[in-house]
Design a protein around this motif. Structure first.
Motif, PDB file in Angstrom:
ATOM      1  N   GLY A  60      40.932-131.662 -17.768  1.00 17.17           N
ATOM      2  CA  GLY A  60      40.799-131.358 -19.186  1.00 17.17           C
ATOM      3  C   GLY A  60      40.086-130.065 -19.512  1.00 17.17           C
ATOM      4  N   VAL A  61      40.628-129.340 -20.509  1.00 20.68           N
ATOM      5  CA  VAL A  61      40.014-128.113 -21.023  1.00 20.68           C
ATOM      6  C   VAL A  61      39.953-128.208 -22.543  1.00 20.68           C
ATOM      7  CG1 VAL A  61      40.176-125.602 -21.222  1.00 20.68           C
ATOM      8  CG2 VAL A  61      40.930-126.732 -19.114  1.00 20.68           C
ATOM      9  N   LEU A  62      38.795-127.910 -23.119  1.00 18.75           N
ATOM     10  CA  LEU A  62      38.638-127.834 -24.575  1.00 18.75           C
ATOM     11  C   LEU A  62      38.461-126.383 -24.980  1.00 18.75           C
ATOM     12  CD1 LEU A  62      35.972-130.668 -25.162  1.00 18.75           C
ATOM     13  CD2 LEU A  62      38.468-130.896 -25.118  1.00 18.75           C
ATOM     14  N   CYS A  63      39.078-126.000 -26.091  1.00 16.40           N
ATOM     15  CA  CYS A  63      38.886-124.650 -26.623  1.00 16.40           C
ATOM     16  C   CYS A  63      38.532-124.756 -28.096  1.00 16.40           C
ATOM     17  CB  CYS A  63      40.149-123.810 -26.443  1.00 16.40           C
ATOM     18  SG  CYS A  63      39.985-122.119 -27.085  1.00 16.40           S
ATOM     19  N   PHE A  64      37.322-124.335 -28.458  1.00 16.40           N
ATOM     20  CA  PHE A  64      36.852-124.425 -29.836  1.00 16.40           C
ATOM     21  C   PHE A  64      37.036-123.099 -30.562  1.00 16.40           C
ATOM     22  CE2 PHE A  64      34.564-127.938 -27.873  1.00 16.40           C
ATOM     23  CZ  PHE A  64      34.813-128.950 -28.795  1.00 16.40           C
ATOM     24  N   LEU A  65      37.625-123.180 -31.746  1.00 16.78           N
ATOM     25  CA  LEU A  65      37.944-122.010 -32.563  1.00 16.78           C
ATOM     26  C   LEU A  65      37.235-122.105 -33.914  1.00 16.78           C
ATOM     27  CD1 LEU A  65      41.756-122.086 -31.763  1.00 16.78           C
ATOM     28  CD2 LEU A  65      40.103-120.451 -30.845  1.00 16.78           C
ATOM     29  N   PRO A  66      37.015-120.962 -34.578  1.00 20.79           N
ATOM     30  CA  PRO A  66      36.280-120.971 -35.843  1.00 20.79           C
ATOM     31  C   PRO A  66      36.996-121.640 -37.015  1.00 20.79           C
ATOM     32  CG  PRO A  66      36.178-118.814 -34.801  1.00 20.79           C
ATOM     33  CD  PRO A  66      37.203-119.602 -34.051  1.00 20.79           C
ATOM     34  N   SER A  67      38.329-121.731 -36.979  1.00 21.07           N
ATOM     35  CA  SER A  67      39.041-122.275 -38.141  1.00 21.07           C
ATOM     36  C   SER A  67      40.431-122.764 -37.757  1.00 21.07           C
ATOM     37  CB  SER A  67      39.179-121.200 -39.230  1.00 21.07           C
ATOM     38  OG  SER A  67      40.044-120.160 -38.778  1.00 21.07           O
ATOM     39  N   TYR A  68      40.981-123.642 -38.606  1.00 21.79           N
ATOM     40  CA  TYR A  68      42.369-124.073 -38.430  1.00 21.79           C
ATOM     41  C   TYR A  68      43.313-122.901 -38.651  1.00 21.79           C
ATOM     42  CZ  TYR A  68      40.865-128.955 -38.396  1.00 21.79           C
ATOM     43  OH  TYR A  68      40.271-130.147 -38.058  1.00 21.79           O
ATOM     44  N   HIS A  69      42.920-122.009 -39.547  1.00 24.01           N
ATOM     45  CA  HIS A  69      43.750-120.826 -39.814  1.00 24.01           C
ATOM     46  C   HIS A  69      43.933-120.003 -38.541  1.00 24.01           C
ATOM     47  CE1 HIS A  69      45.490-117.379 -41.889  1.00 24.01           C
ATOM     48  NE2 HIS A  69      44.613-116.612 -41.257  1.00 24.01           N
ATOM     49  N   LEU A  70      42.833-119.768 -37.811  1.00 22.49           N
ATOM     50  CA  LEU A  70      42.940-119.005 -36.566  1.00 22.49           C
ATOM     51  C   LEU A  70      43.737-119.789 -35.526  1.00 22.49           C
ATOM     52  CD1 LEU A  70      42.323-116.558 -34.840  1.00 22.49           C
ATOM     53  CD2 LEU A  70      40.145-117.626 -34.195  1.00 22.49           C
ATOM     54  N   MET A  71      43.535-121.089 -35.456  1.00 16.73           N
ATOM     55  CA  MET A  71      44.287-121.909 -34.511  1.00 16.73           C
ATOM     56  C   MET A  71      45.792-121.745 -34.723  1.00 16.73           C
ATOM     57  SD  MET A  71      44.362-126.068 -34.080  1.00 16.73           S
ATOM     58  CE  MET A  71      42.623-126.228 -33.726  1.00 16.73           C
ATOM     59  N   ASN A  72      46.210-121.841 -35.964  1.00 15.14           N
ATOM     60  CA  ASN A  72      47.637-121.705 -36.280  1.00 15.14           C
ATOM     61  C   ASN A  72      48.138-120.281 -36.044  1.00 15.14           C
ATOM     62  OD1 ASN A  72      47.846-124.421 -37.037  1.00 15.14           O
ATOM     63  ND2 ASN A  72      47.186-123.978 -39.135  1.00 15.14           N
TER      64      ASN A  72
END
Length: 263
Positions: A60-72
């Protein structure tokens, strides 16, 4: 939290690796504030970094991003550049959902896939359900990638109001100034995300904090003490991340050998 005797970033003896990344594959400075992270070269670099970590890391790998907007936005860009296909070939890929029912289904599938030989990669958002309310132990999170420093969105009306309120009444009501309040919120979210990785004494994993700002002590002094202890001076360029004895690739190889010896 784990304990560490590491003071210089040499962590080969340890079950925990913590490092930062300051440049992308081409050597360009990698700073991940909201404006920079919207730029294609930065998004491409983040894609290469994620592929590198997913390649090196079992399960497993988790990647945390600042926003859903950036994720998309990253998903859209990476589909155009073939990074998304590479990630799906390496891992079963999941994205955190705001919808509670979808979230529960996604997490159930992620946990199942993380335990397989192919493993799984989950993109999540700071301050979301994954970062604040869930445990990931053993195979469920052998690596955590954090992107940027998650300051609250100062264009958000509620955040603006809170900042204004604090500045108006800071002295009278012993409140933090707006700038100090933003700092506390950012590092609370970052430290919570980092803490998803190692959940018990015999657990192991790696944390990669992606942002060139972490090479400045101002930006590391607000990290949790255990994170700072493991980090030491373990700051990397993309090249050293992959090739250095102190890099994440070498750490994962060492842990694979250790696990095979324990079987």
């Amino acid at each position: 939290m784990p304990s560490s005797s590491s003071t210089n970033g040499r962590q080969s003896h340890s079950f925990v690796w913590v490092g930062t990344l300051s440049t992308g594959p081409g050597g360009a400075r990698l700073e991940c504030g909201s404006r920079a992270a919207a730029q294609p070269p930065v998004q491409d670099a983040l894609g290469r970094v994620t592929v590198t970590v997913a390649t090196a890391t079992p399960h497993g790998v988790l990647c945390f991003l600042p926003s859903y907007h950036l994720m998309n936005s990253l998903q859209k860009r990476w589909k155009e550049t073939n990074i998304w296909q590479q990630l799906n070939e390496l891992k079963h890929v999941f994205m955190e959902s705001r919808n509670v029912k979808d979230h529960n289904d996604i997490m159930e599938d992620y946990y199942k896939c993380a335990s397989t030989s192919k493993g799984a990669l989950l993109f999540a958002v700071y301050r979301g359900k994954v970062s604040e309310g869930m445990d990931f132990k053993d195979h469920q999170a052998r690596a955590v990638i954090t992107v940027g420093i998650p300051y609250p969105n100062t264009y958000d009306i509620a955040v603006k109001e809170k900042m204004s309120y604090n500045d108006r009444y800071a002295a009278e009501r012993n409140l933090l100034s707006s700038s100090d309040w933003l700092l506390v919120q950012a590092y609370r979210a970052l430290n919570q995300a980092v803490g998803r990785c190692v959940r018990h004494r015999s657990d192991w994993g790696a944390v990669l904090m992606v942002d060139a700002r972490f090479t400045n002590p101002y930006y590391t002094k607000h990290l949790s003490k255990w994170v700072r202890n493991f980090l030491g001076n373990n700051h990397h360029t993309f090249e050293s991340l992959v090739n250095s004895p102190n890099g994440i690739t070498n750490f994962m190889q060492n842990m694979a050998v250790r696990e095979s010896e324990d079987v």
